[in-house]
Each structure stands twice: as structure tokens, then as C-alpha cells.
Design a protein around this motif. Structure first.
Motif, PDB file in Angstrom:
ATOM      1  N   ASN A  30       0.808  -1.223   0.000  1.00 30.23           N
ATOM      2  CA  ASN A  30       0.000   0.000   0.000  1.00 30.23           C
ATOM      3  C   ASN A  30       0.839   1.269   0.000  1.00 30.23           C
ATOM      4  OD1 ASN A  30      -2.557  -1.281   0.010  1.00 30.23           O
ATOM      5  ND2 ASN A  30      -2.376  -1.667   2.200  1.00 30.23           N
ATOM      6  N   VAL A  31       1.831   1.325   0.892  1.00 26.88           N
ATOM      7  CA  VAL A  31       2.656   2.532   0.992  1.00 26.88           C
ATOM      8  C   VAL A  31       3.695   2.578  -0.118  1.00 26.88           C
ATOM      9  CG1 VAL A  31       4.159   3.877   2.507  1.00 26.88           C
ATOM     10  CG2 VAL A  31       2.301   2.548   3.481  1.00 26.88           C
ATOM     11  N   SER A  32       4.214   1.424  -0.520  1.00 24.89           N
ATOM     12  CA  SER A  32       5.262   1.380  -1.537  1.00 24.89           C
ATOM     13  C   SER A  32       4.711   1.394  -2.958  1.00 24.89           C
ATOM     14  CB  SER A  32       6.139   0.135  -1.339  1.00 24.89           C
ATOM     15  OG  SER A  32       5.349  -1.034  -1.298  1.00 24.89           O
ATOM     16  N   ALA A  33       3.390   1.305  -3.115  1.00 23.75           N
ATOM     17  CA  ALA A  33       2.793   1.223  -4.456  1.00 23.75           C
ATOM     18  C   ALA A  33       3.149   2.435  -5.309  1.00 23.75           C
ATOM     19  CB  ALA A  33       1.280   1.086  -4.340  1.00 23.75           C
ATOM     20  N   VAL A  70      -1.666  -4.746  -9.471  1.00 23.31           N
ATOM     21  CA  VAL A  70      -0.604  -5.141  -8.539  1.00 23.31           C
ATOM     22  C   VAL A  70      -1.150  -5.256  -7.119  1.00 23.31           C
ATOM     23  CG1 VAL A  70       1.529  -4.332  -7.433  1.00 23.31           C
ATOM     24  CG2 VAL A  70       1.300  -4.236  -9.915  1.00 23.31           C
ATOM     25  N   ILE A  71      -2.047  -4.341  -6.755  1.00 18.46           N
ATOM     26  CA  ILE A  71      -2.579  -4.322  -5.392  1.00 18.46           C
ATOM     27  C   ILE A  71      -3.759  -5.266  -5.234  1.00 18.46           C
ATOM     28  CG2 ILE A  71      -3.654  -2.858  -3.637  1.00 18.46           C
ATOM     29  CD1 ILE A  71      -2.092  -0.511  -4.939  1.00 18.46           C
ATOM     30  N   SER A  72      -4.775  -5.077  -6.064  1.00 20.09           N
ATOM     31  CA  SER A  72      -5.994  -5.871  -5.893  1.00 20.09           C
ATOM     32  C   SER A  72      -5.896  -7.252  -6.514  1.00 20.09           C
ATOM     33  CB  SER A  72      -7.190  -5.123  -6.484  1.00 20.09           C
ATOM     34  OG  SER A  72      -7.020  -4.918  -7.872  1.00 20.09           O
ATOM     35  N   GLY A  73      -5.002  -7.436  -7.493  1.00 15.62           N
ATOM     36  CA  GLY A  73      -4.865  -8.751  -8.128  1.00 15.62           C
ATOM     37  C   GLY A  73      -4.447  -9.820  -7.135  1.00 15.62           C
ATOM     38  N   TYR A  74      -3.582  -9.448  -6.201  1.00 11.73           N
ATOM     39  CA  TYR A  74      -3.155 -10.399  -5.165  1.00 11.73           C
ATOM     40  C   TYR A  74      -4.348 -10.881  -4.353  1.00 11.73           C
ATOM     41  CZ  TYR A  74      -1.057 -11.992  -0.762  1.00 11.73           C
ATOM     42  OH  TYR A  74      -0.727 -12.736   0.358  1.00 11.73           O
ATOM     43  N   ALA A  75      -5.126  -9.924  -3.821  1.00  9.82           N
ATOM     44  CA  ALA A  75      -6.273 -10.282  -2.986  1.00  9.82           C
ATOM     45  C   ALA A  75      -7.333 -11.010  -3.801  1.00  9.82           C
ATOM     46  CB  ALA A  75      -6.872  -9.021  -2.362  1.00  9.82           C
ATOM     47  N   GLN A  88       2.338  -2.110   6.727  1.00  7.65           N
ATOM     48  CA  GLN A  88       2.248  -0.673   6.455  1.00  7.65           C
ATOM     49  C   GLN A  88       3.546   0.053   6.804  1.00  7.65           C
ATOM     50  OE1 GLN A  88      -1.334  -0.826   4.723  1.00  7.65           O
ATOM     51  NE2 GLN A  88      -0.281   1.089   5.067  1.00  7.65           N
ATOM     52  N   VAL A  89       4.123  -0.265   7.975  1.00  8.60           N
ATOM     53  CA  VAL A  89       5.319   0.444   8.431  1.00  8.60           C
ATOM     54  C   VAL A  89       6.528   0.079   7.576  1.00  8.60           C
ATOM     55  CG1 VAL A  89       6.911   0.781  10.352  1.00  8.60           C
ATOM     56  CG2 VAL A  89       4.445   0.667  10.778  1.00  8.60           C
ATOM     57  N   ILE A 115     -14.810  -3.661   1.404  1.00  8.37           N
ATOM     58  CA  ILE A 115     -14.817  -2.687   0.313  1.00  8.37           C
ATOM     59  C   ILE A 115     -14.364  -1.321   0.822  1.00  8.37           C
ATOM     60  CG2 ILE A 115     -16.394  -1.289  -1.093  1.00  8.37           C
ATOM     61  CD1 ILE A 115     -17.832  -3.726  -1.923  1.00  8.37           C
ATOM     62  N   GLY A 116     -14.695  -1.018   2.069  1.00  8.95           N
ATOM     63  CA  GLY A 116     -14.312   0.269   2.632  1.00  8.95           C
ATOM     64  C   GLY A 116     -12.929   0.290   3.256  1.00  8.95           C
ATOM     65  N   ILE A 117     -12.566  -0.775   3.959  1.00  4.75           N
ATOM     66  CA  ILE A 117     -11.334  -0.761   4.753  1.00  4.75           C
ATOM     67  C   ILE A 117     -10.086  -0.984   3.911  1.00  4.75           C
ATOM     68  CG2 ILE A 117     -10.045  -2.020   6.514  1.00  4.75           C
ATOM     69  CD1 ILE A 117     -12.688  -2.438   7.993  1.00  4.75           C
ATOM     70  N   ILE A 118     -10.063  -2.028   3.068  1.00  2.00           N
ATOM     71  CA  ILE A 118      -8.848  -2.371   2.332  1.00  2.00           C
ATOM     72  C   ILE A 118      -8.375  -1.239   1.416  1.00  2.00           C
ATOM     73  CG2 ILE A 118      -7.847  -3.965   0.656  1.00  2.00           C
ATOM     74  CD1 ILE A 118      -8.207  -5.141   3.458  1.00  2.00           C
ATOM     75  N   PRO A 119      -9.243  -0.603   0.613  1.00  6.42           N
ATOM     76  CA  PRO A 119      -8.758   0.478  -0.255  1.00  6.42           C
ATOM     77  C   PRO A 119      -8.272   1.701   0.512  1.00  6.42           C
ATOM     78  CG  PRO A 119     -10.904  -0.311  -0.992  1.00  6.42           C
ATOM     79  CD  PRO A 119     -10.672  -0.879   0.369  1.00  6.42           C
ATOM     80  N   PHE A 120      -8.722   1.869   1.755  1.00  6.07           N
ATOM     81  CA  PHE A 120      -8.341   3.055   2.529  1.00  6.07           C
ATOM     82  C   PHE A 120      -6.822   3.125   2.697  1.00  6.07           C
ATOM     83  CE2 PHE A 120      -7.317   4.991   6.651  1.00  6.07           C
ATOM     84  CZ  PHE A 120      -7.863   6.249   6.483  1.00  6.07           C
ATOM     85  N   PHE A 121      -6.194   1.985   2.974  1.00  6.77           N
ATOM     86  CA  PHE A 121      -4.742   1.967   3.187  1.00  6.77           C
ATOM     87  C   PHE A 121      -4.005   2.348   1.905  1.00  6.77           C
ATOM     88  CE2 PHE A 121      -6.513  -0.748   6.448  1.00  6.77           C
ATOM     89  CZ  PHE A 121      -5.793  -0.388   7.580  1.00  6.77           C
ATOM     90  N   PHE A 122      -4.448   1.787   0.782  1.00  4.04           N
ATOM     91  CA  PHE A 122      -3.870   2.123  -0.517  1.00  4.04           C
ATOM     92  C   PHE A 122      -4.057   3.602  -0.825  1.00  4.04           C
ATOM     93  CE2 PHE A 122      -5.416   2.390  -5.072  1.00  4.04           C
ATOM     94  CZ  PHE A 122      -4.165   2.586  -5.629  1.00  4.04           C
ATOM     95  N   LEU A 123      -5.256   4.101  -0.593  1.00  2.00           N
ATOM     96  CA  LEU A 123      -5.588   5.477  -0.927  1.00  2.00           C
ATOM     97  C   LEU A 123      -4.793   6.468  -0.083  1.00  2.00           C
ATOM     98  CD1 LEU A 123      -7.635   7.167  -2.659  1.00  2.00           C
ATOM     99  CD2 LEU A 123      -9.080   7.213  -0.623  1.00  2.00           C
TER     100      LEU A 123
END
Length: 465
Positions: A22-25, A42-47, A143-144, A275-283
Motif C-alpha cells: 500500500n505505501v510502496s505502491a 498489482v494491489i488488488s490482483g493479489y487479494a 504498512q510500516v 470494500i471500505g477498509i482495504i482500499p483506505f490503506f492504498f488510498l
């Protein structure tokens, strides 16, 4: 319980690699020249692949032996992580991440099964507790370290060590499992619902692709054909599963589970949450780097309050559930997450660039998540008889991953501009508003689940929540 450490490696890495990106994307996308669609993949394809394969992965372990399949999954995860770390183009990275997701689907379903096989009584209780802790640590450390490692630029490798570090860890776990875990033979009589797997995978892929690249919907009839084909395959899958249940064979997804209104509400609750939580970190990781212009390391530090809030809520959780009912905790936790996310959205809309203003709402958001996520599966499974707990858990976990992938795809499409990451601050506000609506929908489903549990005659188990 020496072998437990090696078993939990699989659970930890599956979450770590979902959040470390998420942070390194932002930096990965810039270095590899990725388009917005490729970065979403790259992000959502894994999940997406991970969630799609979880049920099948569990069945493979039942048939061929959990230790053997788990060790195979570890080696697959090591090899695909190496491919991620060596990727030279965005296409190579997308392919490697899809392979990582497939490896996780083989590896992770065996973790709980191995705990059940290798530990009894109090040892099993402690093992399950450590399982939950490993998931929380994977989220926080992902994340860290996703921000810290690229900033350190070890040996000039930039972001690549976030994937390469998995290789020795997987190898050590592979050796440890061979030494300390009981070998189970599996059950060759267990049959795979191959046609069910194909129909389910085809339907989800056909529906997911237009979400990943919304421009396909504009190029009539390509997008419409994909959606229509996906709907057709869903219909065929439902018909096949129902026919399998009538014949007395074992379907991929037992039809009878959806006769429980509480379980159905639980599936929708999980979907709305993820749907709400996972994209928040990426965003938020993209926002801090592309709009606020923080380094990846500085961006990663802003996620620490979320982790602290999550851990605090997880520790306090048992005492809170003794004071009030578990479904009521879901309602309160959803409301808390929505409040924290809402304040972040307001700060972004006001142009808050940096500083301590984000820390308190991020802690609140993390506390809400920590109240919900560790218990939501157990609370929902109370609406099923014990014999269906395994199948119900697999369905809920699959829903979590697939809906999380859909959320990232939708969020990414909202911020894309001509195929590139050209998002403006107002785009981030709109994406955050979409996530806020999703969490509020989860709150509504949690309230309905609370009412359902108090009034329904669904079969209830003492539960694991």
C-alpha cells in the motif's frame, strides 16, 4: 509449541504482503512505469486471486495432507516473492503478484487446519490467540515496513527487499514444519468439485475485469459482453451447486448455508467492511506521497496510529464482549470506524497537508477495525450449526478478499486520469466518500444482524467470536 511459529509464518506473510504494497505502491508504479490499471492489478490482483482460491486450497489440503500442501505453498510463495523482487516491468510485477495470491490460497487454508491437527485443549486456545495476533502484526508491520524499506534503499534496491525478505523466511518455515509438525496423510476419498471451481472462477473474473478497467464499459459492446457473460456463469454456478446438493455430492459452496438469514447478512456485512477498509490503506498511502509529498517512510509512520488502535481494541475486546453482546460490538465498532474515516475525509477536503491532525482520527479508525475484524467471522458463524463452520468460514474469508479487491479496483478507477495516476485532492475526497458509504452500509448490516440474532430462529452455536 515450537512448530507453531513456523505455521504462523503463512498467516503473517499473507497479510503482510497484502498491506506492504500500500505505501510502496506509489514508488513501485513510478519506477516500473505502471499505468493506473496496472497499479490496481498489482494491489488488488493479489487479494483477488487469493480470495478466489481459498476454498479450493482448503479442499486440496484435506485431500493431500495439510503439512505437505502448506510446505508446498511456502515454496510457491518464496518463488513468486522472488519474481516480484526481480520484476523489471509493470507486466512482470502484475504476473508475479497474481502468482503470490495463488500461493497464499494454497498456503493459508492449511494454517488453521494444522493448528487443529497439532494442538489440543489449552494449547489450541493459545495457538488460535497467536494466530489472531499474527494477522494484526502482519497488517501493522506491512504498512510500516512498506514505507521504511524503500526509504532505506538497502544496496540500492529501493522497494525490492519488501518482497525478497520473504524468501529466507519461507525457507526457514519450510524446514521448521518438516521437523516439528505432525505429518497427516490426507483423505484421497475427498473429491474436488472441479466444474464448480471453473464456473465460480470464470464468473468472478468476468465481472472483475470491467471494474479494474472501467473504460471497457465505454467501448460497447466489450464491457457489456463481459458483464453479461459473468452473470451467465454465476447462474450456471448456482444451478450446478444446487444440483450437486440434490444428488448428495459435496458442492464447492453448500447451498443450505444461505437459508440462514443471519449468515447472509454476515456475508453482506463482511463485503461492505472490506470494500471500505482495504482500499483506505492504498488510498491514504498515495495521498501522503502524491499530494502531501511525504517520503514513503514518513507515509508509513502515519499508519502506526491505526495499528496501535487495532491492538488496543483487540486487547480490550474480550472484556467489552463480556459487558455487551458481540453483535452490539460490531455495531459500535462499525460506527467508530465510520467516524474516524469521516474525520480523515474532512481533513483531506480542507486541504490538511500534514501534522498531528491525522493521528487521532487514524487511531479511532484503527480502534474501530480492531473491534470488528477479529470477531466478525465468529459472530456470523454462530448463525450456522457446528458442522457447517468450516464451509461458512471459507465463504466469509473468500468474500472478504474478493470484496476488498473490488474496493481497490473501484477506488483506483475513481482516481485515474487517462490511464495514469493523475488524481487531484478532490478525487481523493470522492474516493474517501465512497469508502465512508461502504462502512456506513456495514453499520446498517451490523444493526440488522443484531436484530436478527435477537429475533431469528437460525441455528446458533456457542461460537468462536
Amino acid at each position: 509449541m515450537t512448530g507453531l511459529l513456523f505455521v504462523l509464518v503463512g498467516a503473517f506473510l499473507s497479510i503482510f504482503d497484502q498491506f506492504v504494497i500500500n505505501v510502496s505502491a506509489y514508488q513501485i508504479g513510478r519506477d516500473l512505469g505502471a499505468s493506473s490499471v496496472q497499479l490496481e492489478a498489482v494491489i488488488s490482483g493479489y487479494a483477488f486471486v487469493y480470495g478466489l482460491g481459498l476454498i479450493t486450497g482448503g479442499r486440496i489440503g484435506d485431500r493431500f495432507g495439510r503439512r505437505r500442501v502448506y510446505r508446498t505453498g511456502l515454496m510457491m510463495f518464496a518463488m513468486t516473492s522472488l519474481c516480484c523482487g526481480l520484476a523489471g516491468t509493470a507486466t512482470q510485477m502484475v504476473a508475479a503478484r497474481l502468482g503470490q495470491g495463488l500461493s497464499g490460497a494454497v498456503m493459508v487454508p492449511q494454517v488453521l487446519a494444522l493448528i487443529r491437527v497439532n494442538y489440543l485443549g489449552e494449547e489450541r486456545t493459545r495457538a488460535l490467540s497467536w494466530f489472531g495476533i499474527s494477522l494484526g502484526l502482519g497488517q501493522v508491520m506491512g504498512q510500516v515496513f512498506g514505507g521504511m524499506i524503500p526509504s532505506l534503499d538497502v544496496l540500492g534496491l529501493g522497494w525490492r527487499p519488501i518482497f525478497l525478505i520473504n524468501v529466507p523466511v519461507c525457507l526457514l518455515a519450510w524446514l521448521g514444519c518438516g521437523r516439528w509438525l505432525v505429518h497427516d496423510q490426507g483423505a484421497p476419498a475427498v473429491r474436488m468439485d472441479t466444474l464448480g471451481v471453473i464456473l465460480f472462477a470464470a464468473s468472478v473474473v468476468l465481472l472483475f475485469v470491467p471494474l479494474l478497467d472501467p473504460t471497457r464499459l465505454e467501448r460497447f459492446p466489450a464491457g457489456v459482453v463481459l458483464l453479461a457473460a459473468g452473470g451467465t456463469f454465476i447462474g450456471l454456478f448456482i444451478y450446478h451447486e444446487h444440483a450437486a446438493a440434490v444428488r448428495g455430492s459435496v458442492p464447492l459452496i453448500p447451498y443450505r448455508l444461505f437459508k440462514s438469514s443471519g449468515f447472509v447478512l454476515g456475508v453482506f456485512l463482511n463485503g461492505a467492511l472490506y470494500i471500505g477498509i482495504i482500499p483506505f490503506f492504498f488510498l491514504l498511502g498515495l495521498y501522503f506521497q502524491s499530494i502531501v509529498h511525504l517520503t514513503s517512510w514518513q507515509s508509513g509512520l502515519f499508519f502506526v496510529p491505526i495499528g496501535i488502535g487495532f491492538v488496543v481494541a483487540s486487547v480490550l475486546g474480550p472484556g467489552i464482549m463480556r459487558a455487551i453482546s458481540a453483535p452490539l460490538v460490531l455495531v459500535a465498532g462499525s460506527a467508530t470506524s465510520a467516524a474516524g474515516l469521516g474525520i480523515v475525509m474532512v481533513l483531506v477536503s480542507l486541504g490538511a497537508a500534514r501534522g498531528w491532525a491525522f493521528l487521532a482520527p487514524l487511531f479511532v479508525f484503527g480502534f474501530g477495525n480492531g473491534s470488528i475484524l477479529p470477531i466478525v467471522t465468529g459472530v456470523v458463524l454462530r448463525h450456522l450449526p457446528v458442522r457447517d463452520a468450516g464451509a461458512g468460514s471459507a465463504i466469509l474469508t473468500t468474500a472478504q478478499q474478493l470484496f476488498g479487491a473490488v474496493g481497490v479496483a473501484i477506488t483506483g478507477s475513481m482516481m485515474s486520469n487517462a490511464g495514469t495516476l493523475g488524481a487531484t485532492p478532490s478525487d481523493y475526497v470522492e474516493a474517501l466518500f465512497f469508502q465512508e458509504i461502504s462502512i456506513l452500509a456495514a453499520l446498517a448490516f451490523a444493526a440488522m444482524l443484531l436484530r436478527s440474532q435477537s429475533r431469528s430462529r437460525d441455528p446458533v452455536d456457542g461460537g468462536t467470536g
